[in-house]
Design an enzyme around this catalytic site. Sequence first.
Site, PDB file in Angstrom:
ATOM      1  N   TYR A 100     -10.302  13.354  10.904  1.00 41.93           N
ATOM      2  CA  TYR A 100      -9.475  13.894   9.827  1.00 41.93           C
ATOM      3  C   TYR A 100     -10.284  14.659   8.792  1.00 41.93           C
ATOM      4  O   TYR A 100      -9.807  14.922   7.699  1.00 41.93           O
ATOM      5  CB  TYR A 100      -8.678  12.763   9.168  1.00 41.93           C
ATOM      6  CG  TYR A 100      -7.805  12.054  10.174  1.00 41.93           C
ATOM      7  CD1 TYR A 100      -6.713  12.692  10.737  1.00 41.93           C
ATOM      8  CD2 TYR A 100      -8.096  10.763  10.589  1.00 41.93           C
ATOM      9  CE1 TYR A 100      -5.916  12.058  11.685  1.00 41.93           C
ATOM     10  CE2 TYR A 100      -7.303  10.129  11.529  1.00 41.93           C
ATOM     11  CZ  TYR A 100      -6.221  10.779  12.071  1.00 41.93           C
ATOM     12  OH  TYR A 100      -5.441  10.163  12.997  1.00 41.93           O
TER      13      TYR A 100
ATOM     14  N   HIS B 278       0.506  17.330  10.573  1.00 46.76           N
ATOM     15  CA  HIS B 278      -0.564  16.415  11.002  1.00 46.76           C
ATOM     16  C   HIS B 278      -1.907  17.085  10.772  1.00 46.76           C
ATOM     17  O   HIS B 278      -2.061  18.282  11.052  1.00 46.76           O
ATOM     18  CB  HIS B 278      -0.419  16.062  12.489  1.00 46.76           C
ATOM     19  CG  HIS B 278       0.853  15.366  12.802  1.00 46.76           C
ATOM     20  ND1 HIS B 278       1.043  14.030  12.544  1.00 46.76           N
ATOM     21  CD2 HIS B 278       2.015  15.832  13.306  1.00 46.76           C
ATOM     22  CE1 HIS B 278       2.267  13.699  12.890  1.00 46.76           C
ATOM     23  NE2 HIS B 278       2.884  14.769  13.348  1.00 46.76           N
TER      24      HIS B 278
END
Length: 152
Positions: free
Chosen positions: A26, A103
Amino acid sequence: MIPLPTVFFLNGPNANLYGLDKSGTYGNESFQSIGERCHAHAAAIGLQLEFRQSNYEGQIVDWIQEARQAAHGVVINAAGLTYSSIPILDALLAYDGPIIEVHMSNIWKREPFRHHSYVSKAATGVIAGLGPLGYELALSAVATLIREGGSK
């Protein structure tokens, strides 16, 4: 003065750990920093932003229900609940405004269980794999849909 359109940006479980993941899935940017970027971008494009995160499914459902009366659009990264939460799907289906699913990572390049999203059944559109830039693009998309009167 005309009030700015309000957008709820809802983040699911573990999003608060962005930037702390040693694998880098991430990215390196913290959740707080991403939130600050989103607030700045929202202000620049004429949105009032509620940027929220919860590790609890019921809280996210409550926020989506709140959005029915308080928000012109919803941006949602349901995180791990994307792949399992029918209650979140049902709440989103009861929301009449535009919904952008976002996302940080490209969920279709990851484990097979991530290739199916319940959120997508209610979303107007999906942005994935662009990290924090995707969050800003999701805000731009929902702002455009609000201004055009678009919804699901």
